[in-house]
Motif scaffolding. Structure first.
Motif, mmCIF file in Angstrom:
data_model
loop_
_atom_site.group_PDB
_atom_site.id
_atom_site.type_symbol
_atom_site.label_atom_id
_atom_site.label_comp_id
_atom_site.label_asym_id
_atom_site.label_seq_id
_atom_site.Cartn_x
_atom_site.Cartn_y
_atom_site.Cartn_z
ATOM 1 N N TYR A 29 13.264 -8.569 76.263
ATOM 2 C CA TYR A 29 13.476 -8.607 77.775
ATOM 3 C C TYR A 29 14.380 -7.710 78.267
ATOM 4 O O TYR A 29 14.660 -7.167 79.412
ATOM 5 N N LEU A 101 3.846 -15.409 84.171
ATOM 6 C CA LEU A 101 4.406 -15.152 85.394
ATOM 7 C C LEU A 101 5.733 -14.248 85.474
ATOM 8 O O LEU A 101 5.941 -13.274 86.286
ATOM 9 N N MET A 102 6.616 -14.324 84.559
ATOM 10 C CA MET A 102 7.828 -13.716 84.260
ATOM 11 C C MET A 102 7.730 -12.198 84.176
ATOM 12 O O MET A 102 8.366 -11.305 84.705
ATOM 13 N N THR A 103 6.543 -12.203 83.038
ATOM 14 C CA THR A 103 6.595 -10.458 82.705
ATOM 15 C C THR A 103 5.689 -9.976 83.862
ATOM 16 O O THR A 103 5.578 -8.871 83.985
ATOM 17 N N ALA A 104 4.541 -10.537 84.527
ATOM 18 C CA ALA A 104 3.949 -9.900 85.675
ATOM 19 C C ALA A 104 5.052 -9.483 86.683
ATOM 20 O O ALA A 104 4.910 -8.480 87.166
ATOM 21 N N MET A 105 6.037 -10.325 86.926
ATOM 22 C CA MET A 105 6.911 -9.776 87.784
ATOM 23 C C MET A 105 7.757 -8.734 87.438
ATOM 24 O O MET A 105 8.182 -7.664 88.283
ATOM 25 N N LEU A 106 8.142 -8.583 86.317
ATOM 26 C CA LEU A 106 8.916 -7.654 85.733
ATOM 27 C C LEU A 106 8.047 -6.274 85.508
ATOM 28 O O LEU A 106 8.347 -5.117 85.811
ATOM 29 N N ILE A 108 5.698 -5.611 87.853
ATOM 30 C CA ILE A 108 5.719 -5.204 89.129
ATOM 31 C C ILE A 108 6.892 -4.431 89.335
ATOM 32 O O ILE A 108 6.773 -3.475 90.152
ATOM 33 N N ILE A 109 8.084 -5.080 89.094
ATOM 34 C CA ILE A 109 9.322 -4.273 89.367
ATOM 35 C C ILE A 109 9.191 -2.968 88.614
ATOM 36 O O ILE A 109 9.741 -1.897 89.291
ATOM 37 N N THR A 111 6.773 -0.859 87.972
ATOM 38 C CA THR A 111 5.850 -0.111 88.753
ATOM 39 C C THR A 111 6.592 0.382 90.005
ATOM 40 O O THR A 111 6.634 1.461 90.352
#
Length: 119
Positions: A29, A101-106, A108-109, A111
Motif C-alpha cells: 500500500y 473498504l480501504m482499497t476501494a477508497m484508495l 477512488i483517490i 481515479t
C-alpha cells in the motif's frame, strides 16, 4: 535519509497498521501511494517549454497513477489469499471488509488523481 527520530516516529505510526495488515500489505500500500504521489508530481509539478515534453510528462504521470492503482488491487488480492490460508489454520483475526473498504477508497483517490493528471 531520515534521521533516527523521524524513523522512530514513522515506526510508531505504522506499528498498529502492520499489526492489522501485516508488513507485506503495508509495504504494497505504501508503494502504491508513492506511485500515486509520483504520478501526480510528474504530471502537475514539472513544467516544460516544449509541448512534446509536457505531453510525455502527463502520460508518464498517468501511467504511474494507474500503476499505483494496480498495486492496490494486487495488494488486496494477496491479502485475501493470505487471509484465506491463515483462516484455514485458525490464525486469521483480520477483517477482509475493512481491507476492501480501504482499497476501494484508495482506488477512488487514484481515479481522482488520474483525472487531475489529465487536466
Amino acid at each position: 535519509m531520515l534521521n533516527a527520530a523521524d524513523q522512530q516516529q514513522i515506526d510508531r505510526a505504522l506499528t498498529p497498521v502492520r499489526e492489522v495488515l501485516g508488513s507485506d500489505a503495508v509495504a504494497a500500500y505504501l508503494f502504491g501511494l508513492a506511485a500515486l504521489g509520483g504520478g501526480l508530481a510528474v504530471a502537475r509539478a514539472l513544467v516544460f517549454k516544449n509541448q512534446v515534453h509536457q505531453v510525455l510528462a502527463h502520460v508518464i504521470g498517468g501511467l504511474l497513477v494507474v500503476w499505483g492503482a494496480g498495486i492496490f488491487v494486487y495488494a488486496i488480492i494477496q491479502y485475501h489469499r493470505t487471509r484465506a490460508r491463515l483462516s484455514q489454520e485458525g490464525l486469521s483475526r483480520n477483517s477482509l471488509g475493512v481491507m476492501i473498504l480501504m482499497t476501494a477508497m484508495l482506488l477512488i483517490i487514484a481515479t481522482l488523481v488520474f483525472w487531475i493528471t489529465l487536466q
